[in-house]
Design an enzyme around this catalytic site. Structure first.
Site: not given
Lengths: 366, 366
Positions: B123, B144, B186, B228, B238, B242, B246, B249, B253, B266
């Site tokens: 956990r 993330k 990025e 960032k 997010e 935030r 993206n 992206h 993506h 990427h």
């Protein structure tokens, strides 16, 4: 209907308990800012599905939600990586997005699996617990969600609090006696670790499992939840007092793992584990709980009160050392100081093995 | 050495950046209350392992930590359920407990996978990010973590902040040009969404990838991390600003998923995605960024500047609708208002498909 607010360090959420509580779902969802058309993903198992899925689905569909259902097999084996993955896949195929809500309709297995899916789907979406067992009074409060690994129970998981717990006690009417007994072990645990008065009430009012019905059953759930919630409020992430909830679980988990999940119910394993914890407490503190005749009391409900003769104590010890609460291989057990008061103690392997062997020999005459 | 404190709503942690930063690990671990003997589990990949694993391992072993290493294959394919499960199994077999620390030594893939293992092992246990790529300046800050599902990238994951980020820039000297380029996309993104002055600096100082070395490289990492970190500080989970990260992206993506992970890096996919986002911004706002000659600028670094001719735009649109940022199937894209300023806009499928087709036809002459 009983209403509670469960408070943790990170979240407050309502718990609604009572006969017919499921009927509040539509208004509850509106209060969670879920407009009609929101995707709801009900996770349930193949025991509960034929009994209650249609009823819950119809209730939600009538409120114009977009309802999907996913049915897992009953039993602990469903808390596997394969079922976790399959459930994630189904959620993706249904097109759940970050505003969707998962509804865990079932016992602890459904709650743990569906809760862990919710904790990790798109990095976490909301979920609602709808317990259908007595045992789930324990797992539905506190946000601990997990799946099993062949090397240990609940080894992979997260802390992810639900948006609400909706506990419709009418769903418990069909609960088999074995399931009722399993859940009752956690009720007893809650009394033993934190509430002497509730313990006295249990001894006076619940003579056999047949007494667990109607208002007495609801009272057991209510007290169990109150105790669990008060512990979670103090310590959400299990760094302190929350470890007390592990009373009976150090040996209990080892037994379940060693015998294979399902050989004993969780509650049966915890019952033996609690008796062993008391046995160790007597030796560690040099005092006696004999006057309480706990083994006789447990036996009256049909719990096993001794170790199965097939288990090997060194193997149990190894499992106990692999427990999540162990640090650097040192077993940490929750011991009973007084009825209603416990503490965490580190124990040496040699002592533990000696006590395990003694406990095995005496065969429940504690 | 540059030191920063990364702040999120739930946590503060240090970031140490510079040549030789790895040498602070032992004192850092002591400041995290890790006594000698604490189990450390280094996760790295088979590109980084032969270069730096022995060095890091020796450093930690000399400080009397109990060091284990687990090596995954290089590349996005390692972010699978199978590798996630195998890594959990290895951690259990090494006997990691709740006080153990995972060290993610590698690029974004290692950070994402090891971070998600740390987020869910028992956990949640602690982890330290040790980025070895330029791209990882982005993923190492913000917490993330995720793995991929065949139905979408980063679909299963969590928010789990590291205890520290240790960015030893000497590890970047061996970085292949293709990896440097991927990470630089990025850096460009961070400038475009939030920092006009940094954008101007990039245009003036980084004419080609060969300029990305020494102090200029460190400055790019520092500025990228600052931008960032400022976004993450405002919005850890997010729900708001935030989402600006993206930028590029949504299509990026979709392209990675449609072409198969690894066909484009990427950063290459994000570069095309940023050009498309600018293309859409021009049409949505009725203004022009032509004076910036962004496609020419990108091409100078060797980025692709148009859609591969093999992709079908309706399929890209479907992938974009499945993005985690989409709600109820409506695509939400980050558009450029000005250099250094963006916003999230919901777009209709028909418009998007028209623009995708136009963008495909014009072939990077933006």
């Amino acid at each position: 209907m009983i209403e509670r607010t469960i408070e943790t360090a990170t979240k407050r959420y309502p718990l609604l308990l009572g006969d017919g509580a499921a009927r509040v779902l539509p208004s509850l969802l509106r209060s969670l800012s879920c407009p009609p058309g929101t995707k709801l993903f009900i996770v349930t198992d193949d025991t509960v599905a034929p009994l209650y899925l249609d009823e819950v689905r119809a209730l939600l569909a009538a409120a114009e939600y977009d309802v999907y259902a996913y049915v897992i097999p009953s039993g602990e084996a469903a808390k596997s990586f394969d079922h976790y993955y399959a459930c994630q896949t189904a959620a993706l195929q249904c097109g759940l997005d970050r505003r969707s809500v998962i509804i865990a309709l079932g016992g602890g297995v459904v709650g743990d699996l569906a809760g862990f899916v919710a904790a990790t789907y798109m990095r976490g979406i909301r979920y609602i617990q709808m317990p259908t067992t007595l045992l789930a009074h324990d797992s539905a409060v506190g946000g601990k969600v997990a799946i099993n690994h062949p090397l240990g129970k609940n080894m992979i998981g997260a802390f992810h609090q639900p948006e609400a717990v909706v506990y419709d006690t009418s769903f418990l009417r069909t609960l088999p006696e074995r399931e009722l007994r399993s859940g009752f072990a956690e009720v007893i645990k809650h009394a033993l670790i934190r509430d002497r008065r509730f313990y006295d009430w249990l001894r006076a009012e619940i003579k056999t499992l047949a007494d667990l019905r109607g208002e007495k059953l609801a009272y057991c759930i209510e007290k169990g939840i109150d105790i669990k919630a008060s512990v979670v409020r103090e310590d959400e992430k299990e760094t302190g007092v929350r470890a007390h909830l592990n009373f009976g679980h150090t040996l209990g988990h080892a037994l379940e793992s060693e015998l294979g999940y399902g050989a004993l119910t969780h509650g049966e394993a915890v019952a033996v584990g609690m008796l062993f914890a008391v046995f160790v407490s007597e030796r560690f503190y040099g005092r006696s709980f004999a006057e309480h005749r706990l083994a006789d009391w447990f036996a009256g409900y049909g719990f096993p009160v001794s170790l199965p003769t097939t288990v090997q104590t060194p193997r149990l010890l190894e499992k106990m050392k692999g427990d999540k609460k162990a640090y650097a291989g040192t077993v940490r057990m929750v011991l009973l100081c007084e009825i209603g008061d416990v503490e965490v103690v580190e124990l040496e392997d040699d002592n533990l093995l000696t006590w395990l062997d003694e406990f095995a020999r005496q065969g429940g005459k504690g």
